[in-house]
Design a protein around this motif. Structure first.
Motif, mmCIF file in Angstrom:
data_model
loop_
_atom_site.group_PDB
_atom_site.id
_atom_site.type_symbol
_atom_site.label_atom_id
_atom_site.label_comp_id
_atom_site.label_asym_id
_atom_site.label_seq_id
_atom_site.Cartn_x
_atom_site.Cartn_y
_atom_site.Cartn_z
ATOM 1 N N TRP A 135 0.876 -1.324 0.086
ATOM 2 C CA TRP A 135 -0.061 0.056 -0.058
ATOM 3 C C TRP A 135 0.777 1.280 -0.045
ATOM 4 C CZ3 TRP A 135 -0.921 4.460 3.051
ATOM 5 C CH2 TRP A 135 -2.098 4.886 2.847
ATOM 6 N N LEU A 136 1.926 1.414 0.719
ATOM 7 C CA LEU A 136 2.874 2.627 0.965
ATOM 8 C C LEU A 136 3.439 2.763 -0.378
ATOM 9 C CD1 LEU A 136 3.952 1.977 4.383
ATOM 10 C CD2 LEU A 136 2.653 3.794 3.543
ATOM 11 N N GLY A 137 3.939 1.427 -0.994
ATOM 12 C CA GLY A 137 4.543 1.510 -2.195
ATOM 13 C C GLY A 137 3.831 1.911 -3.512
ATOM 14 N N TRP A 138 2.614 1.953 -3.414
ATOM 15 C CA TRP A 138 1.932 2.637 -4.303
ATOM 16 C C TRP A 138 1.297 4.039 -4.201
ATOM 17 C CZ3 TRP A 138 1.571 0.616 -8.898
ATOM 18 C CH2 TRP A 138 1.467 -0.478 -9.080
ATOM 19 N N ARG A 139 1.788 4.738 -2.961
ATOM 20 C CA ARG A 139 1.386 6.260 -2.669
ATOM 21 C C ARG A 139 1.977 7.211 -3.839
ATOM 22 N NH1 ARG A 139 -2.884 5.105 -1.713
ATOM 23 N NH2 ARG A 139 -2.235 3.160 -2.211
ATOM 24 N N PRO A 140 3.122 6.910 -4.141
ATOM 25 C CA PRO A 140 3.505 7.961 -5.087
ATOM 26 C C PRO A 140 2.773 7.773 -6.486
ATOM 27 C CG PRO A 140 5.545 6.868 -4.066
ATOM 28 C CD PRO A 140 4.227 6.182 -3.760
ATOM 29 N N TYR A 141 2.428 6.669 -6.776
ATOM 30 C CA TYR A 141 1.750 6.287 -8.189
ATOM 31 C C TYR A 141 0.177 6.871 -7.936
ATOM 32 C CZ TYR A 141 -0.002 3.572 -11.883
ATOM 33 O OH TYR A 141 -0.444 3.018 -13.131
ATOM 34 N N VAL A 142 -0.171 6.743 -6.630
ATOM 35 C CA VAL A 142 -1.670 7.252 -6.470
ATOM 36 C C VAL A 142 -1.716 8.773 -6.435
ATOM 37 C CG1 VAL A 142 -3.725 7.027 -4.984
ATOM 38 C CG2 VAL A 142 -2.518 4.994 -5.785
ATOM 39 N N TRP A 143 -0.894 9.186 -5.520
ATOM 40 C CA TRP A 143 -1.020 10.687 -5.240
ATOM 41 C C TRP A 143 -0.167 11.589 -6.426
ATOM 42 C CZ3 TRP A 143 1.002 9.687 0.349
ATOM 43 C CH2 TRP A 143 0.078 9.116 1.045
ATOM 44 N N ARG A 144 0.825 11.011 -7.172
ATOM 45 C CA ARG A 144 1.377 11.932 -8.153
ATOM 46 C C ARG A 144 1.218 11.219 -9.528
ATOM 47 N NH1 ARG A 144 7.275 10.809 -7.625
ATOM 48 N NH2 ARG A 144 6.676 8.841 -8.767
ATOM 49 N N ASP A 145 1.374 10.252 -9.825
ATOM 50 C CA ASP A 145 1.434 9.776 -11.242
ATOM 51 C C ASP A 145 0.017 9.723 -11.736
ATOM 52 O OD1 ASP A 145 4.237 9.311 -10.634
ATOM 53 O OD2 ASP A 145 4.089 7.393 -10.473
ATOM 54 N N MET A 146 -0.874 9.103 -11.142
ATOM 55 C CA MET A 146 -2.319 8.964 -11.836
ATOM 56 C C MET A 146 -2.899 10.468 -12.031
ATOM 57 S SD MET A 146 -3.961 5.685 -9.722
ATOM 58 C CE MET A 146 -5.612 5.739 -10.825
ATOM 59 N N PRO A 147 -2.814 11.307 -11.360
ATOM 60 C CA PRO A 147 -3.502 12.479 -11.360
ATOM 61 C C PRO A 147 -2.652 13.267 -12.732
ATOM 62 C CG PRO A 147 -3.137 12.454 -8.976
ATOM 63 C CD PRO A 147 -2.514 11.359 -9.611
ATOM 64 N N ARG A 148 -1.262 13.293 -12.702
ATOM 65 C CA ARG A 148 -0.770 13.725 -13.861
ATOM 66 C C ARG A 148 -1.055 13.108 -15.224
ATOM 67 N NH1 ARG A 148 5.583 13.709 -12.910
ATOM 68 N NH2 ARG A 148 5.253 11.422 -13.416
ATOM 69 N N ALA A 149 -1.366 11.693 -15.039
ATOM 70 C CA ALA A 149 -1.373 11.118 -16.258
ATOM 71 C C ALA A 149 -2.980 11.426 -16.808
ATOM 72 C CB ALA A 149 -1.449 9.520 -15.983
ATOM 73 N N MET A 150 -3.669 11.566 -15.853
ATOM 74 C CA MET A 150 -5.331 11.945 -16.338
ATOM 75 C C MET A 150 -5.117 13.438 -16.861
ATOM 76 S SD MET A 150 -7.622 10.807 -13.179
ATOM 77 C CE MET A 150 -8.050 8.862 -13.053
ATOM 78 N N ALA A 151 -4.515 14.442 -16.217
ATOM 79 C CA ALA A 151 -4.468 15.535 -16.967
ATOM 80 C C ALA A 151 -3.787 15.505 -18.457
ATOM 81 C CB ALA A 151 -3.560 16.442 -16.050
ATOM 82 N N GLN A 152 -3.083 14.640 -18.619
ATOM 83 C CA GLN A 152 -2.216 14.594 -20.021
ATOM 84 C C GLN A 152 -2.699 13.822 -20.885
ATOM 85 O OE1 GLN A 152 1.514 13.248 -18.536
ATOM 86 N NE2 GLN A 152 2.539 15.306 -18.386
ATOM 87 N N LEU A 153 -3.747 12.780 -20.725
ATOM 88 C CA LEU A 153 -4.424 11.848 -21.497
ATOM 89 C C LEU A 153 -5.489 12.619 -22.222
ATOM 90 C CD1 LEU A 153 -4.876 8.794 -19.177
ATOM 91 C CD2 LEU A 153 -3.526 8.796 -21.418
ATOM 92 N N ASP A 154 -5.630 12.080 -23.371
ATOM 93 C CA ASP A 154 -6.900 12.682 -24.239
ATOM 94 C C ASP A 154 -8.127 12.105 -23.800
ATOM 95 O OD1 ASP A 154 -5.576 14.394 -26.340
ATOM 96 O OD2 ASP A 154 -4.643 12.419 -26.555
ATOM 97 N N ALA A 155 -8.315 11.143 -23.211
ATOM 98 C CA ALA A 155 -9.785 10.514 -22.722
ATOM 99 C C ALA A 155 -9.262 9.123 -21.674
ATOM 100 C CB ALA A 155 -10.461 10.198 -24.062
ATOM 101 N N ILE A 156 -10.196 8.829 -20.834
ATOM 102 C CA ILE A 156 -10.197 7.610 -20.007
ATOM 103 C C ILE A 156 -11.511 6.774 -20.123
ATOM 104 C CG2 ILE A 156 -9.630 6.745 -18.065
ATOM 105 C CD1 ILE A 156 -8.520 9.706 -17.339
ATOM 106 N N VAL A 157 -11.524 5.659 -20.593
ATOM 107 C CA VAL A 157 -12.355 4.883 -20.733
ATOM 108 C C VAL A 157 -12.745 4.029 -19.247
ATOM 109 C CG1 VAL A 157 -13.886 2.997 -21.819
ATOM 110 C CG2 VAL A 157 -12.391 4.794 -23.262
ATOM 111 N N PHE A 158 -13.802 4.184 -18.622
ATOM 112 C CA PHE A 158 -14.132 3.612 -17.285
ATOM 113 C C PHE A 158 -15.099 2.274 -17.804
ATOM 114 C CE2 PHE A 158 -12.832 7.945 -16.032
ATOM 115 C CZ PHE A 158 -11.906 7.548 -15.150
ATOM 116 N N LEU A 159 -14.952 1.205 -16.666
ATOM 117 C CA LEU A 159 -15.778 0.041 -16.627
ATOM 118 C C LEU A 159 -17.321 0.420 -16.113
ATOM 119 C CD1 LEU A 159 -13.419 -2.481 -15.549
ATOM 120 C CD2 LEU A 159 -14.435 -2.273 -17.685
ATOM 121 N N SER A 160 -17.325 1.440 -15.107
ATOM 122 C CA SER A 160 -18.276 1.414 -14.318
ATOM 123 C C SER A 160 -18.662 3.063 -13.971
ATOM 124 C CB SER A 160 -18.469 0.955 -13.205
ATOM 125 O OG SER A 160 -19.592 1.071 -12.233
ATOM 126 N N ASP A 161 -19.577 3.749 -13.666
ATOM 127 C CA ASP A 161 -19.953 4.961 -13.196
ATOM 128 C C ASP A 161 -19.616 5.099 -11.720
ATOM 129 O OD1 ASP A 161 -20.779 6.103 -15.771
ATOM 130 O OD2 ASP A 161 -22.798 5.635 -15.529
#
Length: 255
Positions: A135-161
């Protein structure tokens, strides 16, 4: 168009992500496009039986968790994605080396980039307190990498609302970041696959007249088939049989 699909697992594997990405690729082929799939090496893959579908294989393993990291042909794969001659790139799955390695470069890629989510497990806690390290090992990914990636992607497709703090955390994060290019395309069944004669499962296994409860998935603690079994036993449903189907029997299934 020329479309690149990246996925940690692909045909001839038969897991959920492999099947989803294969159908994704075949859909584009039927529409007349050319598809390249970048994925992990499979010893039995060989050439593909589909025209205009090319599979590029890489000897890479690991993920962005600081406990694991990446190993293998990391630079070769990253260079392949960065220099891909394509119009669209579909990255399947968070927390996969096929997505995580080029993630820092999302903002510099020339093609349109779309991430197809299959859910998130970075916040899932199984076998606490042992899971605390992961869980601790994923914190940089969750807190930094995912938000940055979302801002740079053209779209994100989700499985559910659905949005929560666990498996659908990415939907929750996208809402908090006000990501608008976020359609939902849920999993579905191929109705044509049921055409023709099907084997009589009930008769073969002596289940005629019984209520059949079916659970399909990979036998792991994360899928929690044991929880399903316990729930069915507690429910004490009259004349009911639980059937568990997975890709192969492993230690979790035998236990």
């Amino acid at each position: 168009m020329r479309i690149l699909i990246t996925t940690p697992t692909f045909w001839p594997c038969s897991d959920g992500v492999a099947n989803a990405t294969l159908q994704h690729a075949l859909g584009f082929l039927r529409a007349g496009h050319e598809v390249v799939v970048a994925t992990a090496l499979h010893p039995n893959r060989g050439g593909t039986p589909w025209e205009r579908l090319t599979v590029e294989q890489f000897r890479v393993s690991g993920n962005a968790n600081v406990v694991f990291g990446f190993s293998g042909e990391v630079r070769r794969y990253c260079d392949f994605v960065l220099n891909a001659d394509c119009d669209l790139v579909f990255f399947h799955c968070w927390q996969s080396w096929t997505t995580d390695i080029p993630m820092p470069h999302f903002g510099t890629l020339r093609p349109k980039t779309i991430l197809v989510s299959h859910g998130v497990s970075a916040n899932t806690l199984i076998n606490w307190p042992k899971a605390a390290v992961l869980w601790l090992g994923w914190r940089p990914y969750v807190w930094r990498d995912m938000p940055r990636a979302m801002a740079q992607l053209d779209a994100i497709v989700f499985l559910s609302d659905r949005a929560d703090k666990d498996r659908f955390y990415d939907r929750r994060l996208a809402a908090s970041l006000k990501i608008r290019r976020a359609p939902t395309i849920p999993n579905g069944a191929d109705l044509e696959a049921h055409d023709g004669d099907l084997p009589e499962f009930r008769g073969k296994h002596g289940l005629d007249g019984r209520l059949l409860l079916l659970c399909v998935g990979r036998f792991t603690e994360m899928k929690n088939e044991l929880g399903v079994l316990r729930s069915v036993l507690r429910a004490q449903i009259d004349k009911a049989t639980l059937v568990l189907i997975g890709p192969k029997t492993n230690g979790y299934a035998r236990a």
